[in-house]
Motif scaffolding. Structure first.
Motif, mmCIF file in Angstrom:
data_model
loop_
_atom_site.group_PDB
_atom_site.id
_atom_site.type_symbol
_atom_site.label_atom_id
_atom_site.label_comp_id
_atom_site.label_asym_id
_atom_site.label_seq_id
_atom_site.Cartn_x
_atom_site.Cartn_y
_atom_site.Cartn_z
ATOM 1 N N VAL A 61 22.095 18.107 23.485
ATOM 2 C CA VAL A 61 22.349 19.521 23.194
ATOM 3 C C VAL A 61 21.900 20.332 24.410
ATOM 4 N N THR A 62 22.823 21.071 25.013
ATOM 5 C CA THR A 62 22.485 21.893 26.180
ATOM 6 C C THR A 62 22.099 23.309 25.794
ATOM 7 N N GLU A 63 22.596 23.752 24.621
ATOM 8 C CA GLU A 63 22.214 25.077 24.125
ATOM 9 C C GLU A 63 22.630 25.208 22.666
ATOM 10 N N LEU A 64 22.001 26.151 21.990
ATOM 11 C CA LEU A 64 22.389 26.540 20.637
ATOM 12 C C LEU A 64 22.908 27.956 20.731
ATOM 13 N N THR A 65 24.051 28.220 20.119
ATOM 14 C CA THR A 65 24.662 29.532 20.262
ATOM 15 C C THR A 65 25.407 29.902 18.983
ATOM 16 N N ASP A 66 25.741 31.170 18.852
ATOM 17 C CA ASP A 66 26.547 31.622 17.720
ATOM 18 C C ASP A 66 28.012 31.406 18.048
ATOM 19 N N HIS A 67 28.698 30.708 17.177
ATOM 20 C CA HIS A 67 30.121 30.424 17.341
ATOM 21 C C HIS A 67 30.928 31.590 16.779
ATOM 22 N N HIS A 68 32.210 31.668 17.108
ATOM 23 C CA HIS A 68 33.061 32.743 16.586
ATOM 24 C C HIS A 68 33.135 32.712 15.065
ATOM 25 N N SER A 69 32.786 31.575 14.469
ATOM 26 C CA SER A 69 32.786 31.455 13.007
ATOM 27 C C SER A 69 31.599 32.178 12.385
ATOM 28 N N GLY A 70 30.615 32.553 13.214
ATOM 29 C CA GLY A 70 29.418 33.211 12.713
ATOM 30 C C GLY A 70 28.262 32.254 12.504
ATOM 31 N N VAL A 75 25.837 23.091 21.461
ATOM 32 C CA VAL A 75 26.777 22.907 22.555
ATOM 33 C C VAL A 75 26.285 21.743 23.397
ATOM 34 N N GLY A 76 27.190 20.845 23.745
ATOM 35 C CA GLY A 76 26.852 19.717 24.593
ATOM 36 C C GLY A 76 28.069 19.300 25.386
ATOM 37 N N LYS A 77 27.900 18.291 26.224
ATOM 38 C CA LYS A 77 29.015 17.835 27.049
ATOM 39 C C LYS A 77 29.146 16.326 26.991
ATOM 40 N N VAL A 78 30.401 15.883 26.947
ATOM 41 C CA VAL A 78 30.749 14.474 27.044
ATOM 42 C C VAL A 78 31.562 14.343 28.317
#
Length: 120
Positions: A61-70, A75-78
């Motif tokens: 996990v690179t960050e935790l954020t609010d998605h457009h869904s609320g 957030v992470g990367k593959v």
């Protein structure tokens, strides 16, 4: 005393205007981080996603954020490809390693939405 001929005043005004325009342009220019983000986005558009819908992947996990869904999402990367993971448990933190199942791609296939499976 400074010369005050109209030509000298006009030349000084042009120089001041030029300096102001340069300063404004520098202030409005995108940051190095913004330029890198745009470059990465463009590169992502030019390649096939390294993930497949329905498959499960493990990543940090690179960050935790609010998605457009609320909802809050992880957030992470593959392989440099951004994955937004929903339905995350409470207490999840940046740096945690999780497994998530890819559900869909965004328009342009430059990122994917996934659902949380388990903490690794």
């Amino acid at each position: 005393m400074l010369p005050s001929s109209p030509a000298v005043v006009a030349a000084a005004a042009v120089i001041v205007l030029f300096v102001l325009l340069v300063a404004v342009r520098r202030l409005r220019a995108p940051s190095a981080e913004a330029r890198e983000s745009k470059r990465a986005h463009e590169a992502a558009r030019e390649r096939d996603p390294p993930v497949e819908i329905g498959e499960t992947y493990e990543f940090g996990v690179t960050e935790l954020t609010d998605h457009h869904s609320g909802e809050e999402v992880a957030v992470g990367k593959v392989e440099g490809f951004v994955v937004f993971t929903e339905d995350i448990p409470g207490g999840l933190s940046k740096g945690d390693v999780i497994r998530a199942k890819v559900l869909s791609f965004n328009e342009g296939r430059t990122s994917a939405d996934a659902t949380f499976v388990t903490k690794a």
